[in-house]
Design an enzyme around this catalytic site. Structure first.
Site, PDB file in Angstrom:
ATOM      1  N   THR A  22       0.888  -1.258  -0.153  1.00 21.43           N
ATOM      2  CA  THR A  22       0.221  -0.006   0.092  1.00 21.43           C
ATOM      3  C   THR A  22       0.917   1.361  -0.130  1.00 21.43           C
ATOM      4  OG1 THR A  22      -0.181  -0.085   2.290  1.00 21.43           O
ATOM      5  CG2 THR A  22      -1.998  -1.067   1.188  1.00 21.43           C
ATOM      6  N   SER A 263       4.972   6.745   7.741  1.00 17.91           N
ATOM      7  CA  SER A 263       4.246   6.300   6.842  1.00 17.91           C
ATOM      8  C   SER A 263       4.527   7.134   5.374  1.00 17.91           C
ATOM      9  CB  SER A 263       2.578   6.965   7.316  1.00 17.91           C
ATOM     10  OG  SER A 263       2.583   8.177   7.074  1.00 17.91           O
ATOM     11  N   LYS A 264       3.510   6.777   4.596  1.00 12.87           N
ATOM     12  CA  LYS A 264       3.801   7.430   3.266  1.00 12.87           C
ATOM     13  C   LYS A 264       4.068   8.745   3.036  1.00 12.87           C
ATOM     14  CE  LYS A 264       0.548   4.447   1.876  1.00 12.87           C
ATOM     15  NZ  LYS A 264      -0.840   4.414   1.334  1.00 12.87           N
ATOM     16  N   ARG A 265       3.585   9.595   4.197  1.00 11.95           N
ATOM     17  CA  ARG A 265       3.887  10.946   4.264  1.00 11.95           C
ATOM     18  C   ARG A 265       5.390  11.407   4.356  1.00 11.95           C
ATOM     19  NH1 ARG A 265       0.743  13.189   9.518  1.00 11.95           N
ATOM     20  NH2 ARG A 265       2.592  14.310   9.834  1.00 11.95           N
ATOM     21  N   HIS A 266       6.163  10.496   5.039  1.00 14.99           N
ATOM     22  CA  HIS A 266       7.539  10.695   5.373  1.00 14.99           C
ATOM     23  C   HIS A 266       8.204  10.039   4.133  1.00 14.99           C
ATOM     24  CE1 HIS A 266       5.709  10.524   9.411  1.00 14.99           C
ATOM     25  NE2 HIS A 266       6.507  11.498   9.483  1.00 14.99           N
TER      26      HIS A 266
END
Ligand code: GLU
Length: 332
Positions: A22, A263-266
């Site tokens: 994901t 998470s994806k935001r990092h």
């Protein structure tokens, strides 16, 4: 259950890393994968890579490929997996639905599960009622199970689809976690009867992970401690399958400089972007090993150089927070 009769005979410990495609692998995922790999390599066991791509709305095939590539780059290998095959092929959950369906059919006949036609609104109304210390909303009190067959049919006709819930037994479930020690949960009181297949027919993580780990003969489950509260539910499913329960090791997560779980935001902490910046896999491995207490300070090493140094007892019990300084040291 007859499904288990076809399991391969395992004479060595079996561990696995089971990513969901994901998003890209970040330093936190890489740390968990590294620790799971080190544990099994030290035990001279079998390491499995399993792709947990059950949720079609969230799984992206490109991420699955990228994850395999990133793990290879890091120096992690596997004895069985989507790309190398093995006796439990396929190692991709979206191709294993027939197995989950078989378990559902058996449990339905045994009355261990029941269909639930509660709408989001029904569940939201529950959430408004006073409730206990549930992490995932209030425990489901078995509304659909208490209905007469006629009342249930009427409810189902209105909604047109139903999930399946596993009937949670009363009482405290206790197990010993390799990191957390004794863990107790009253599943009935905390989560209630829980969903094992969603109303959109997607198998729930809880069921798929247990069926797969049981069929693959997994003996050691080392994973992020965000799944600690799922484990008592999963143990109930092992018991219903009459499969032996693996040892669990829930390891702390890695947080970003903002104190929020990676998470994806990092994106800057994804293996892909570290690699694109020319940072070596040894530098990343050495950094992760130091965060896990395996090295006094980061030094470039390959995962295989850490096998003898691995010990779960050295692992700090708190989440690791990556600071801007760490990222600079890594070369970011
Ligand atoms: N697929 C899960 C995840 O990526 C991990 C499942 C597990 O290790 O049990 O969070």
């Amino acid at each position: 259950m007859s499904l288990l009769a076809n399991r391969p005979v395992r004479s060595r410990p079996v561990g696995r890393y089971a990513p969901s495609p994901t998003g890209k692998l970040h330093l936190g995922n890489a740390r968990t994968a590294l620790l799971a790999w080190l544990q099994i390599r030290q035990l001279k066991g079998i390491f499995i890579l399993r792709m947990e791509d059950l949720d079609p709305a969230r799984s992206v095939p490109e991420y699955a490929l990228q994850i395999l590539e990133d793990l290879h780059w890091l120096g992690i290998d596997w004895d069985e997996g989507p790309d190398v095959g093995g006796p439990c092929f396929p190692y991709v959950q979206s191709l294993r639905n027939h197995l989950y369906e078989q378990v559902l059919a058996t449990w339905l006949a045994q009355e261990r599960i029941y269909p639930c036609a509660c709408s989001r609104k029904d569940l939201a109304n529950l959430a408004r009622a006073p409730h206990g210390p549930a992490e995932e909303g209030p425990p489901y009190p078995g509304l659909c199970r208490q209905l007469s067959p006629e009342a249930w049919r009427e409810k189902y006709q209105k909604k047109g689809q139903a999930s399946y819930r596993f009937l949670a037994p009363e009482g405290l479930l206790t197990y010993t976690d390799g990191v957390y020690g004794t863990v107790c949960q009253d599943v009935k009181a905390v989560v209630g009867d829980f969903v094992i297949r969603r109303a959109d027919k997607v198998t729930a993580y809880q069921l798929a992970v247990v069926v797969d780990d049981a069929l693959m003969g997994v003996t050691h489950v080392l994973r992020g401690d965000d799944l600690l509260s799922s484990t008592p539910r999963q143990i109930l499913l092992y018991q219903a399958l009459e499969a032996s329960v693996p040892r669990f090791y829930h390891v702390p997560l890695v947080l970003g400089p903002d104190g929020v779980r990676l998470s994806k935001r990092h994106d800057g902490t994804s293996l892909e972007s570290l690699r694109a910046k020319g940072i070596s896999s040894e530098a990343v491995t050495g950094f992760l090993a130091a965060t896990a207490g395996l090295l006094p300070s980061p030094e470039p090493l390959a995962p295989k150089d850490l096998i003898q140094l691995f010990s779960i007892d050295k692992l700090p019990r708190e989440p690791f927070r990556v600071t801007e300084k760490d990222l600079k040291l890594l070369g970011l």
